[in-house]
Each structure stands twice: as structure tokens, then as C-alpha cells.
Design a protein around this motif. Structure first.
Motif, short mmCIF file in Angstrom:
data_model
loop_
_atom_site.label_atom_id
_atom_site.label_comp_id
_atom_site.label_asym_id
_atom_site.label_seq_id
_atom_site.Cartn_x
_atom_site.Cartn_y
_atom_site.Cartn_z
N GLU A 37 -119.83 5.71 -12.66
CA GLU A 37 -118.43 5.46 -12.39
C GLU A 37 -117.57 6.35 -13.31
N PHE A 38 -116.52 6.95 -12.74
CA PHE A 38 -115.63 7.82 -13.51
C PHE A 38 -114.19 7.50 -13.14
N ALA A 39 -113.26 7.92 -14.06
CA ALA A 39 -111.84 7.64 -13.83
C ALA A 39 -111.16 8.88 -13.27
N GLY A 40 -110.58 8.73 -12.06
CA GLY A 40 -109.92 9.86 -11.42
C GLY A 40 -110.91 10.95 -11.04
N GLY A 41 -110.38 12.13 -10.64
CA GLY A 41 -111.22 13.26 -10.32
C GLY A 41 -111.94 13.12 -9.00
N ARG A 42 -112.90 14.08 -8.80
CA ARG A 42 -113.63 14.15 -7.54
C ARG A 42 -115.03 14.64 -7.80
N LEU A 43 -115.99 14.03 -7.06
CA LEU A 43 -117.38 14.44 -7.14
C LEU A 43 -117.58 15.62 -6.21
N VAL A 44 -118.11 16.71 -6.78
CA VAL A 44 -118.36 17.91 -5.96
C VAL A 44 -119.75 17.86 -5.38
N THR A 45 -120.77 17.68 -6.21
CA THR A 45 -122.14 17.66 -5.73
C THR A 45 -123.04 17.01 -6.78
N THR A 46 -124.27 16.62 -6.33
CA THR A 46 -125.31 16.09 -7.22
C THR A 46 -126.62 16.73 -6.82
N TRP A 47 -127.59 16.83 -7.77
CA TRP A 47 -128.90 17.40 -7.46
C TRP A 47 -129.92 17.05 -8.56
N VAL A 48 -131.16 17.16 -8.17
CA VAL A 48 -132.29 17.02 -9.10
C VAL A 48 -133.08 18.30 -8.98
N GLU A 49 -133.30 18.99 -10.08
CA GLU A 49 -133.97 20.30 -10.06
C GLU A 49 -135.47 20.14 -9.86
N GLY A 50 -135.96 20.92 -8.95
CA GLY A 50 -137.41 21.06 -8.76
C GLY A 50 -138.07 19.97 -7.95
N VAL A 51 -137.36 19.02 -7.39
CA VAL A 51 -138.00 17.94 -6.61
C VAL A 51 -137.17 17.70 -5.35
N PRO A 52 -137.74 17.01 -4.34
CA PRO A 52 -136.95 16.66 -3.16
C PRO A 52 -135.77 15.77 -3.55
N GLN A 53 -134.67 16.01 -2.86
CA GLN A 53 -133.45 15.28 -3.17
C GLN A 53 -133.50 13.84 -2.62
N GLY A 54 -132.70 12.99 -3.30
CA GLY A 54 -132.65 11.58 -2.87
C GLY A 54 -131.45 11.31 -1.98
N THR A 55 -130.95 10.07 -2.01
CA THR A 55 -129.85 9.62 -1.15
C THR A 55 -128.63 9.36 -2.00
N LEU A 56 -127.51 10.00 -1.62
CA LEU A 56 -126.25 9.86 -2.33
C LEU A 56 -125.29 8.99 -1.51
N ARG A 57 -124.66 8.03 -2.18
CA ARG A 57 -123.63 7.18 -1.56
C ARG A 57 -122.42 7.18 -2.48
N GLN A 58 -121.28 7.61 -1.94
CA GLN A 58 -120.05 7.66 -2.74
C GLN A 58 -119.18 6.43 -2.47
N PHE A 59 -118.39 6.05 -3.46
CA PHE A 59 -117.40 5.00 -3.31
C PHE A 59 -116.20 5.39 -4.16
N ASP A 60 -115.12 4.69 -4.07
CA ASP A 60 -113.89 5.04 -4.77
C ASP A 60 -114.11 4.92 -6.27
#
Length: 233
Positions: A167-190
Motif C-alpha cells: 500500500e502506498f500514498a498517492g502516485g501510480r503503479l507503473v509495473t511489477t516483475w520478478v526477475e528470472g522466473v515466470p510472472q505471477g498475478t497482479l491485482r490493483q486497488f485504490d
């Protein structure tokens, strides 16, 4: 003397009785009195037999009743109880056991006192520390944003999946990743996101989840891994 006449004497016999009726009446009364005394004497001479004396001659002596089977009735014990309709003397049945009266004891009704001193307080189950933990750090800062990282460490002896909540105050999430492994599931909320791993963390190993945030504070409002708070902030 020859000129005087003698009065005639009353004649005796039936003519005299007929001429004097009171003689008949008096004789009848005497006879009745004599008969009355004779009757009283005869009545007093026939007095009833005294109690305990022998019965008059010629009368049959009373005999004990004989049961239908020809046997004499069984004597009852002194303390035996007789039930109506079941008396051994009347039916010839064997004597029954004495009946003991049942007496009810008064019940004590009152408030029930429960001792609280002997009760053991129930403690809520303590939450075991998660075998998977997370550590937060800022990898790189630049004008308008930064790149953060959550390092997931598996301290157990088996491979485990994991979930990060950030959780963060203000701003915007650009992207997420895990290096070297298959990616998981991302769910955004306010004001935050959750990331569910695509690959388990190996036993005793670790994996880094990185993310790019714009116009947000580098100090997060909240960070957990499988519900356990992250360290490093």
C-alpha cells in the motif's frame, strides 16, 4: 215359734257359681298368675352356655376351611403384609414379600453457585510466525518516482507460494516483475496492489519482487507477505 220362718240358705254348686260371676273371674286371675310364675322359672333354667364352655350336645363342631387342593392353608408370618385380593388365606397363594413404602426426599431448590476461581482462562491460540517473510528496500530513486523491492525469504524446509500486499500514498503503479522466473498475478486497488507468486520459493531460498512507482512516497503505508509485516521501513 211356729209362726217365724227361716231365711233360705244359699245353695252351693253350679247355681251358686252362676249367681256369683266374680268367683269365676278371681279363679281365672289366680290360674294366670300361677302359669306366669311357671313360665318364668322355665325361662331362667335355660341360660345360654358360658364363653369357653363346651357347646351344647348334638351341635356340629366348627372345622377349619379346606383349600381346593386339599391342603391346609399356609400360616402367615407375623410381619407379612396382606394385599387386597392377594391374601394367601383367601386365594391359597404363597405369601408375598413385605412392601416397603417409598418416601420421597424433598429436593433443595436454589441458585447454583459456580466457582470461577477454579476455571482456567481460555487463551486464544497464538499465531505461529510465517515461514515466509519479506524485507522492503528502495533499489533506485529518480525524479518523479522510484523502484522498490520486496525480498521474500523462505525459512521452512519445503517450497512455498507467497502473496505480497503493498500500500502506498498517492502516485501510480507503473509495473511489477520478478526477475528470472515466470510472472505471477497482479491485482490493483485504490492506493495499492497484491501480487500472487507464479513460482514457489524454494526451501531456504529467496526471490525479489520489484515494482515501479511514480509520484509516490518511498515509505509505504503498508507491506505484508502472507499476512506478516515486512521489515525495512
Amino acid at each position: 215359734m211356729s209362726g217365724m220362718r227361716r231365711a233360705p240358705r244359699p245353695s252351693h254348686g253350679p247355681a251358686a257359681i252362676a249367681s256369683s260371676p266374680w268367683i269365676v273371674v278371681g279363679a281365672g286371675v289366680v290360674v294366670m298368675v300361677v302359669l306366669l310364675f311357671v313360665a318364668l322359672g322355665a325361662y331362667r333354667g335355660r341360660s345360654p352356655a358360658r364363653d369357653g364352655g363346651p357347646p351344647p350336645a348334638g351341635l356340629p363342631l366348627p372345622q377349619a376351611p379346606v383349600s381346593p387342593s386339599g391342603l391346609s392353608p399356609t400360616p402367615l408370618p407375623e410381619n407379612s403384609a396382606l394385599l387386597p385380593g392377594l391374601s394367601p388365606r383367601a386365594s391359597g397363594l404363597p405369601p408375598s414379600a413385605p412392601v416397603t413404602p417409598v418416601t420421597s426426599r424433598p429436593s433443595t431448590v436454589g441458585p447454583t453457585v459456580t466457582s470461577t476461581s477454579a476455571r482456567t482462562p481460555i487463551r486464544p491460540p497464538q499465531q505461529q510466525p510465517s515461514a515466509v517473510s519479506g524485507r522492503y528496500r528502495v533499489v533506485q530513486s529518480f525524479d518523479g518516482g522510484f523502484i522498490g523491492e520486496v525480498l521474500i525469504v523462505n525459512a521452512s524446509g519445503v517450497d512455498r507460494g507467497w502473496t505480497v500486499r503493498f500500500e502506498f500514498a498517492g502516485g501510480r503503479l507503473v509495473t511489477t516483475w520478478v526477475e528470472g522466473v515466470p510472472q505471477g498475478t497482479l491485482r490493483q486497488f485504490d492506493g495499492g496492489f497484491t501480487y500472487v507468486s507464479g513460482v514457489d520459493v524454494p526451501a531456504g531460498g529467496s526471490v525479489a519482487l520489484r515494482f515501479h512507482l511514480e509520484r509516490a512516497s518511498s515509505t509505504p503505508r503498508g507491506c505484508t507477505v502472507d499476512g506478516a509485516r515486512c521489515s525495512g521501513f
